[in-house]
Design a protein around this motif. Structure first.
Motif, PDB file in Angstrom:
ATOM      1  N   ASN A  11      44.335  29.362 -31.671  1.00  0.00           N
ATOM      2  CA  ASN A  11      45.450  30.268 -31.376  1.00  0.00           C
ATOM      3  C   ASN A  11      46.759  29.490 -31.171  1.00  0.00           C
ATOM      4  OD1 ASN A  11      44.693  29.141 -28.905  1.00  0.00           O
ATOM      5  ND2 ASN A  11      45.099  31.011 -27.745  1.00  0.00           N
ATOM      6  N   ASN A  12      46.803  28.239 -31.622  1.00  0.00           N
ATOM      7  CA  ASN A  12      47.963  27.341 -31.527  1.00  0.00           C
ATOM      8  C   ASN A  12      48.283  26.910 -30.105  1.00  0.00           C
ATOM      9  OD1 ASN A  12      48.470  26.856 -34.238  1.00  0.00           O
ATOM     10  ND2 ASN A  12      49.681  28.722 -34.444  1.00  0.00           N
ATOM     11  N   ALA A  13      47.389  27.189 -29.154  1.00  0.00           N
ATOM     12  CA  ALA A  13      47.606  26.742 -27.773  1.00  0.00           C
ATOM     13  C   ALA A  13      47.675  25.220 -27.728  1.00  0.00           C
ATOM     14  CB  ALA A  13      46.470  27.231 -26.879  1.00  0.00           C
ATOM     15  N   LEU A  14      48.665  24.728 -26.973  1.00  0.00           N
ATOM     16  CA  LEU A  14      48.815  23.294 -26.730  1.00  0.00           C
ATOM     17  C   LEU A  14      48.388  22.921 -25.319  1.00  0.00           C
ATOM     18  CD1 LEU A  14      52.363  22.769 -28.244  1.00  0.00           C
ATOM     19  CD2 LEU A  14      50.226  21.845 -29.173  1.00  0.00           C
ATOM     20  N   GLY A  15      48.741  23.772 -24.357  1.00  0.00           N
ATOM     21  CA  GLY A  15      48.422  23.458 -22.979  1.00  0.00           C
ATOM     22  C   GLY A  15      48.907  24.532 -22.033  1.00  0.00           C
ATOM     23  N   LYS A  16      48.603  24.311 -20.759  1.00  0.00           N
ATOM     24  CA  LYS A  16      49.007  25.241 -19.712  1.00  0.00           C
ATOM     25  C   LYS A  16      49.446  24.420 -18.502  1.00  0.00           C
ATOM     26  CE  LYS A  16      47.242  29.280 -17.217  1.00  0.00           C
ATOM     27  NZ  LYS A  16      48.436  30.079 -17.346  1.00  0.00           N
ATOM     28  N   ASP A  17      50.538  24.845 -17.889  1.00  0.00           N
ATOM     29  CA  ASP A  17      51.075  24.156 -16.711  1.00  0.00           C
ATOM     30  C   ASP A  17      51.288  22.662 -16.988  1.00  0.00           C
ATOM     31  OD1 ASP A  17      50.976  26.579 -15.310  1.00  0.00           O
ATOM     32  OD2 ASP A  17      48.895  26.216 -14.716  1.00  0.00           O
ATOM     33  N   ASN A  18      51.783  22.374 -18.188  1.00  0.00           N
ATOM     34  CA  ASN A  18      52.110  21.007 -18.609  1.00  0.00           C
ATOM     35  C   ASN A  18      50.891  20.083 -18.653  1.00  0.00           C
ATOM     36  OD1 ASN A  18      54.466  20.060 -19.743  1.00  0.00           O
ATOM     37  ND2 ASN A  18      54.851  18.687 -18.047  1.00  0.00           N
ATOM     38  N   GLN A  19      49.721  20.660 -18.901  1.00  0.00           N
ATOM     39  CA  GLN A  19      48.484  19.881 -19.028  1.00  0.00           C
ATOM     40  C   GLN A  19      47.716  20.351 -20.264  1.00  0.00           C
ATOM     41  OE1 GLN A  19      47.492  17.377 -16.793  1.00  0.00           O
ATOM     42  NE2 GLN A  19      49.537  17.706 -15.958  1.00  0.00           N
ATOM     43  N   LEU A  20      46.979  19.433 -20.877  1.00  0.00           N
ATOM     44  CA  LEU A  20      46.064  19.837 -21.942  1.00  0.00           C
ATOM     45  C   LEU A  20      44.929  20.647 -21.319  1.00  0.00           C
ATOM     46  CD1 LEU A  20      45.735  16.502 -23.956  1.00  0.00           C
ATOM     47  CD2 LEU A  20      47.069  18.521 -24.565  1.00  0.00           C
TER      48      LEU A  20
END
Length: 161
Positions: A11-20
């Protein structure tokens, strides 16, 4: 050459809350192998997510914050000025985050993408790769194993236009 390098989910997600949101040791090794000795261009938040600057790379940090000058880094206020700091005969790797990838897409010549075969909740995303502008040149599949929780594929895209 301007190379975008990233690991992104289905889904092209890279990360969340500046973390992988995954841990793929072989992807970290590949990132290190490809970027060592080169310029790496990133946004301020990406830079600040590192415990310390990455060794053997010239860091170019993009920020609009006045007076932001981390030790040992070059600082730019736009993607264009960041690219201008890289000598013409040097490769530069754009390493994130999501907004920086979006801004860098028109300047990039190549994309080195690790496609993680899962979907994740995220707040940073890799931009869509337009198949009219980019051609998949190589891909190498890696199944999950004892060190890798997810299947993933290394994909190299080259700009066609």
């Amino acid at each position: 050459m301007i190379v975008m390098i990233a690991a992104a989910a289905e889904n092209n997600a890279l990360g969340k809350d500046n973390q992988l949101v995954w841990h793929l040791p072989d992807d970290f090794k590949r990132f290190k192998q490809l970027t060592t000795g080169h310029y790496i261009i990133m946004g301020r938040k990406t830079f600040e997510s590192f415990p310390k600057p990455l060794p053997n790379r010239t860091h170019v940090v993009i920020t609009r914050q006045k007076g932001y000058h981390p030790a040992g880094c070059l600082v730019a206020d736009s993607i264009g000025s960041a690219i201008a700091l890289v000598p013409k005969n040097e490769d530069a790797f754009v390493i994130g985050g999501g907004e920086i990838y979006k801004l860098a897409m028109p300047f990039a010549d190549k994309i080195e993408l690790t496609r993680v075969h899962a979907s994740f909740e995220a707040d940073a995303f890799f931009p869509e790769i337009n198949s009219m502008e980019w051609k998949l040149a190589t891909d190498t599949y890696h199944p999950k194993d004892e060190k890798h929780q997810f299947d993933f594929t290394y994909e190299t895209f080259l700009k066609t236009t």
